[in-house]
Design a protein around this motif. Structure first.
Motif, PDB file in Angstrom:
ATOM      1  N   ARG A   1      65.859 -12.817  -5.906  1.00 55.77           N
ATOM      2  CA  ARG A   1      65.207 -11.240  -5.620  1.00 55.77           C
ATOM      3  C   ARG A   1      65.548 -10.637  -4.286  1.00 55.77           C
ATOM      4  O   ARG A   1      65.566  -9.601  -4.357  1.00 55.77           O
ATOM      5  CB  ARG A   1      63.669 -11.402  -5.600  1.00 55.77           C
ATOM      6  N   TYR A   2      65.934 -11.315  -3.408  1.00 51.37           N
ATOM      7  CA  TYR A   2      66.499 -10.922  -2.269  1.00 51.37           C
ATOM      8  C   TYR A   2      67.653 -10.093  -2.464  1.00 51.37           C
ATOM      9  O   TYR A   2      67.709  -9.012  -1.915  1.00 51.37           O
ATOM     10  CB  TYR A   2      66.806 -12.193  -1.303  1.00 51.37           C
ATOM     11  N   GLY A   3      68.628 -10.651  -3.213  1.00 47.26           N
ATOM     12  CA  GLY A   3      69.883  -9.721  -3.470  1.00 47.26           C
ATOM     13  C   GLY A   3      69.552  -8.547  -4.091  1.00 47.26           C
ATOM     14  O   GLY A   3      70.138  -7.786  -3.910  1.00 47.26           O
ATOM     15  N   VAL A   4      68.746  -8.609  -4.946  1.00 48.71           N
ATOM     16  CA  VAL A   4      68.314  -7.878  -5.963  1.00 48.71           C
ATOM     17  C   VAL A   4      67.774  -6.500  -4.966  1.00 48.71           C
ATOM     18  O   VAL A   4      68.090  -5.282  -5.237  1.00 48.71           O
ATOM     19  CB  VAL A   4      67.393  -7.932  -7.158  1.00 48.71           C
ATOM     20  N   LEU A   5      66.747  -7.070  -4.168  1.00 45.87           N
ATOM     21  CA  LEU A   5      66.195  -5.654  -3.107  1.00 45.87           C
ATOM     22  C   LEU A   5      66.941  -5.252  -2.377  1.00 45.87           C
ATOM     23  O   LEU A   5      67.205  -4.191  -1.808  1.00 45.87           O
ATOM     24  CB  LEU A   5      64.978  -6.521  -2.416  1.00 45.87           C
ATOM     25  N   VAL A   6      68.175  -5.970  -1.913  1.00 48.72           N
ATOM     26  CA  VAL A   6      69.185  -5.387  -1.178  1.00 48.72           C
ATOM     27  C   VAL A   6      70.156  -4.205  -1.912  1.00 48.72           C
ATOM     28  O   VAL A   6      70.235  -3.367  -1.368  1.00 48.72           O
ATOM     29  CB  VAL A   6      70.159  -6.528  -0.579  1.00 48.72           C
ATOM     30  N   PHE A   7      70.132  -4.619  -3.069  1.00 48.27           N
ATOM     31  CA  PHE A   7      70.686  -3.795  -4.095  1.00 48.27           C
ATOM     32  C   PHE A   7      70.091  -2.361  -4.036  1.00 48.27           C
ATOM     33  O   PHE A   7      70.407  -1.141  -3.995  1.00 48.27           O
ATOM     34  CB  PHE A   7      71.055  -4.230  -5.584  1.00 48.27           C
ATOM     35  N   PHE A   8      68.594  -2.530  -4.272  1.00 43.77           N
ATOM     36  CA  PHE A   8      67.949  -1.440  -4.334  1.00 43.77           C
ATOM     37  C   PHE A   8      68.047  -0.468  -2.923  1.00 43.77           C
ATOM     38  O   PHE A   8      67.867   0.499  -3.083  1.00 43.77           O
ATOM     39  CB  PHE A   8      66.331  -1.822  -4.724  1.00 43.77           C
ATOM     40  N   LEU A   9      67.850  -1.143  -1.936  1.00 41.77           N
ATOM     41  CA  LEU A   9      67.787  -0.428  -0.716  1.00 41.77           C
ATOM     42  C   LEU A   9      69.364   0.386  -0.515  1.00 41.77           C
ATOM     43  O   LEU A   9      69.123   1.643  -0.252  1.00 41.77           O
ATOM     44  CB  LEU A   9      67.740  -1.418   0.410  1.00 41.77           C
ATOM     45  N   VAL A  10      70.279  -0.185  -0.952  1.00 37.43           N
ATOM     46  CA  VAL A  10      71.573   0.616  -1.011  1.00 37.43           C
ATOM     47  C   VAL A  10      71.590   1.671  -1.930  1.00 37.43           C
ATOM     48  O   VAL A  10      72.111   2.785  -1.901  1.00 37.43           O
ATOM     49  CB  VAL A  10      72.552  -0.342  -1.599  1.00 37.43           C
ATOM     50  N   SER A  11      70.847   1.402  -3.326  1.00 36.17           N
ATOM     51  CA  SER A  11      70.914   2.546  -4.226  1.00 36.17           C
ATOM     52  C   SER A  11      70.030   3.625  -3.583  1.00 36.17           C
ATOM     53  O   SER A  11      70.327   4.934  -3.811  1.00 36.17           O
ATOM     54  CB  SER A  11      69.941   2.142  -5.432  1.00 36.17           C
ATOM     55  N   GLY A  12      68.975   3.475  -2.981  1.00 38.32           N
ATOM     56  CA  GLY A  12      67.949   4.419  -2.408  1.00 38.32           C
ATOM     57  C   GLY A  12      68.739   5.096  -1.334  1.00 38.32           C
ATOM     58  O   GLY A  12      68.531   6.261  -1.085  1.00 38.32           O
ATOM     59  N   TYR A  13      69.684   4.545  -0.597  1.00 34.56           N
ATOM     60  CA  TYR A  13      70.672   5.292   0.386  1.00 34.56           C
ATOM     61  C   TYR A  13      71.640   6.027  -0.418  1.00 34.56           C
ATOM     62  O   TYR A  13      71.596   7.244   0.125  1.00 34.56           O
ATOM     63  CB  TYR A  13      70.999   4.189   1.514  1.00 34.56           C
ATOM     64  N   VAL A  14      72.206   5.556  -1.294  1.00 36.84           N
ATOM     65  CA  VAL A  14      73.629   6.073  -1.839  1.00 36.84           C
ATOM     66  C   VAL A  14      73.180   7.279  -2.695  1.00 36.84           C
ATOM     67  O   VAL A  14      74.004   8.468  -2.766  1.00 36.84           O
ATOM     68  CB  VAL A  14      74.337   5.021  -2.504  1.00 36.84           C
ATOM     69  N   ILE A  15      72.402   7.017  -3.621  1.00 42.09           N
ATOM     70  CA  ILE A  15      71.972   8.185  -4.863  1.00 42.09           C
ATOM     71  C   ILE A  15      71.853   9.543  -4.194  1.00 42.09           C
ATOM     72  O   ILE A  15      72.306  10.448  -4.747  1.00 42.09           O
ATOM     73  CB  ILE A  15      71.049   7.600  -5.945  1.00 42.09           C
ATOM     74  N   PRO A  16      70.673   9.680  -3.408  1.00 39.05           N
ATOM     75  CA  PRO A  16      70.637  11.093  -2.843  1.00 39.05           C
ATOM     76  C   PRO A  16      71.949  11.636  -2.051  1.00 39.05           C
ATOM     77  O   PRO A  16      72.161  12.688  -2.201  1.00 39.05           O
ATOM     78  CB  PRO A  16      69.208  10.895  -1.897  1.00 39.05           C
ATOM     79  N   MET A  17      72.553  10.896  -1.224  1.00 42.10           N
ATOM     80  CA  MET A  17      73.557  11.323  -0.788  1.00 42.10           C
ATOM     81  C   MET A  17      74.778  11.901  -1.698  1.00 42.10           C
ATOM     82  O   MET A  17      75.212  12.850  -1.652  1.00 42.10           O
ATOM     83  CB  MET A  17      74.207   9.975   0.070  1.00 42.10           C
ATOM     84  N   SER A  18      74.813  10.886  -2.988  1.00 46.27           N
ATOM     85  CA  SER A  18      75.980  11.705  -3.980  1.00 46.27           C
ATOM     86  C   SER A  18      75.457  12.866  -4.478  1.00 46.27           C
ATOM     87  O   SER A  18      76.310  13.625  -4.753  1.00 46.27           O
ATOM     88  CB  SER A  18      76.034  10.294  -4.831  1.00 46.27           C
ATOM     89  N   LEU A  19      74.164  12.810  -4.710  1.00 48.42           N
ATOM     90  CA  LEU A  19      73.768  14.031  -5.705  1.00 48.42           C
ATOM     91  C   LEU A  19      73.696  15.166  -4.783  1.00 48.42           C
ATOM     92  O   LEU A  19      74.256  16.321  -5.304  1.00 48.42           O
ATOM     93  CB  LEU A  19      72.286  13.882  -6.027  1.00 48.42           C
ATOM     94  N   GLU A  20      73.402  15.092  -3.370  1.00 48.96           N
ATOM     95  CA  GLU A  20      73.436  16.315  -2.557  1.00 48.96           C
ATOM     96  C   GLU A  20      74.762  16.672  -2.237  1.00 48.96           C
ATOM     97  O   GLU A  20      74.933  17.785  -2.007  1.00 48.96           O
ATOM     98  CB  GLU A  20      72.591  15.798  -1.368  1.00 48.96           C
ATOM     99  N   ARG A  21      75.880  15.502  -2.472  1.00 48.64           N
ATOM    100  CA  ARG A  21      76.977  16.054  -2.048  1.00 48.64           C
ATOM    101  C   ARG A  21      77.661  17.035  -2.953  1.00 48.64           C
ATOM    102  O   ARG A  21      78.315  17.774  -2.772  1.00 48.64           O
ATOM    103  CB  ARG A  21      77.917  14.766  -1.848  1.00 48.64           C
ATOM    104  N   HIS A  22      77.303  16.396  -4.187  1.00 52.11           N
ATOM    105  CA  HIS A  22      78.105  17.226  -5.265  1.00 52.11           C
ATOM    106  C   HIS A  22      77.100  18.636  -5.455  1.00 52.11           C
ATOM    107  O   HIS A  22      77.904  19.693  -5.796  1.00 52.11           O
ATOM    108  CB  HIS A  22      77.924  16.454  -6.638  1.00 52.11           C
ATOM    109  N   GLY A  23      75.920  18.510  -5.262  1.00 52.24           N
ATOM    110  CA  GLY A  23      75.173  19.700  -5.431  1.00 52.24           C
ATOM    111  C   GLY A  23      74.815  20.218  -7.007  1.00 52.24           C
ATOM    112  O   GLY A  23      74.351  21.205  -7.066  1.00 52.24           O
TER     113      GLY A  23
END
Length: 424
Positions: free
Chosen positions: A46-68
């Motif tokens: 679960r530790y590894g999965v939650l680290v993944f989830f934090l990375v997703s939360g950081y990356v996904i909006p950045m990607s979406l907003e970059r493309h617009g």
């Protein structure tokens, strides 16, 4: 050594994938009893999965907003995830046919719902097990993508702090009374829920791909409504990974916490507000199980501190050069995450009773298979996505774009796995 603005996320993602893989290797090497003894004090998986989830939360909006562009985002998502996902599912089915892997009883008792859950990647939130055990996390990734897309199309994408804090407060205040399976408490309800979710998800994706603002606004409302799945249906059967709807909701709160970090870093959110929200999410993550049943206070608090500390260390070192092997692990992390279990089943079949040889075969085999899957499946899938994007541009015209400033350089990928630059 590699240095760029995003390699620290590659390194963190590669590290998290390895942690999850070693967690699944552990019972075979050290024995189930010792594995459970460690698990009862610290849930490494679960530790590894939650680290993944934090990375997703950081990356996904950045990607979406970059493309617009929601069209470009969803083409990137579909062709980034599904090729490797289908490969892993196919490998699991082949191993089950050979008798080297045992499928869970839900595959036989609720075959239709199981198939529907796999198509939408929402199996875990339907209470169904997946062909490959690590696939369960994709249910929460998919819900997060739909919610973020909904926020984006309605121009509420910078409300991340409200979502992170709101979900954490719901768990804190009402965690005990959240229903475990409002939409899937019975066999028939789960089948209906699976069919409805297939229609809703397909409709949302079609609306976003159309590039038309009217359908996208409707799809955005549906996407926002997906928050009801973890809130009200997080544990509809014993087979769902979270043991309560509150636990399922916390996973979504952790993903939004990653978005809060991104907003604060780029001046889109007051850092004092961000600090309060992040502390709230961490505290609730640590104590919510204790509030539910009075158990596991210290292990869960330790887990929350470890997840937050790991991300904080990586973030503080983000401007330092990163070892190339770690960034390579990040590049192939999606295939590594999905395919390490088939490799483990094969290694166990031939080397059972030889833990040292099995461990070596598992490590080497996983790295080789991940490299091959990335080059032979993931990259061709992304190339196909680029062609599909060009076709949609010609068929429907340019998608409606939302111009949003982004301080990151380059073009990040649209996902939590493999942050290499993509044109999709």
């Amino acid at each position: 050594m590699t240095r760029s603005r995003l390699t620290w996320l590659d390194a963190l993602r590669g590290y998290a994938a390895v942690v999850v893989a070693l967690f699944h290797l552990s019972p075979t090497v050290i024995g189930l009893e010792r594995h459970l003894a460690i698990y009862n004090h610290f849930d490494i998986g679960r530790y590894g999965v939650l680290v993944f989830f934090l990375v997703s939360g950081y990356v996904i909006p950045m990607s979406l907003e970059r493309h617009g562009s929601l069209r470009r985002f969803w083409v990137g998502r579909l062709f980034r995830i599904y090729p490797a996902y289908l490969l892993a599912a196919g490998a699991g089915l082949v191993l089950a046919f050979l008798g080297w892997q045992r499928l869970d009883v839900t595959f036989y008792k609720e075959s239709v719902t199981t198939v529907l859950g796999h198509v939408t990647m929402l199996s875990d939130l339907l209470g169904m097990r997946t062909v490959g055990r690590p696939m369960w996390t994709l249910s929460y990734e998919m819900v997060f993508y739909l919610i973020v897309a909904g926020l984006f199309v309605w121009r509420r994408h910078r409300d991340s702090a409200w979502w992170a804090a709101g979900l954490a407060l719901i768990v804190l205040v009402a965690g005990r009374v959240l229903p475990p399976g409002l939409f899937g408490g019975t066999f028939e309800e789960r089948r209906i829920a699976g069919a409805v979710l297939l229609v809703l998800v397909a409709g949302c994706v079609a609306a976003f791909l159309s590039g038309r603002r009217g359908p996208a606004l409707v799809a955005g409302v549906v996407g926002l409504g997906m928050v009801l799945l973890p809130l009200l249906n997080g544990h509809s059967t014993w087979y769902a990974t979270p043991r309560s709807s509150s636990a399922a909701t916390m996973m979504l709160a952790v993903m939004f916490a990653g978005t809060v970090i991104y907003r604060a870093q780029h001046g889109q959110l007051d850092r004092r507000v961000a600090a309060v929200v992040l502390c709230l999410v961490a505290v609730v993550q640590g104590i919510h199980q204790w509030l539910l049943d009075g158990t596991k206070l210290m292990p869960n608090c330790l887990l929350a501190v470890a997840v937050a500390g790991t991300f904080a260390i990586a973030f503080l070192l983000r401007n330092r050069a990163v070892p190339g092997f770690l960034t390579w692990l990040g590049l192939v992390s999606f295939s590594l995450y999905l395919l390490h279990m088939p490799v483990l089943f094969v290694a166990s079949h031939f080397l059972n009773g030889h833990p040292i040889l099995l461990s070596a075969a598992f490590v080497i085999g996983t790295l080789v298979v991940s490299w091959a899957a990335y080059h032979l499946v993931e990259r061709p899938g992304q190339e196909l996505g680029r062609r599909v994007e060009s076709y949609l541009e010609g068929r429907f015209g340019p998608a409606t774009r939302v111009s949003i400033a982004n301080t990151e350089g380059g073009t990040p990928s649209t996902g939590s796995f493999g942050l290499q630059r993509e044109s999709v």
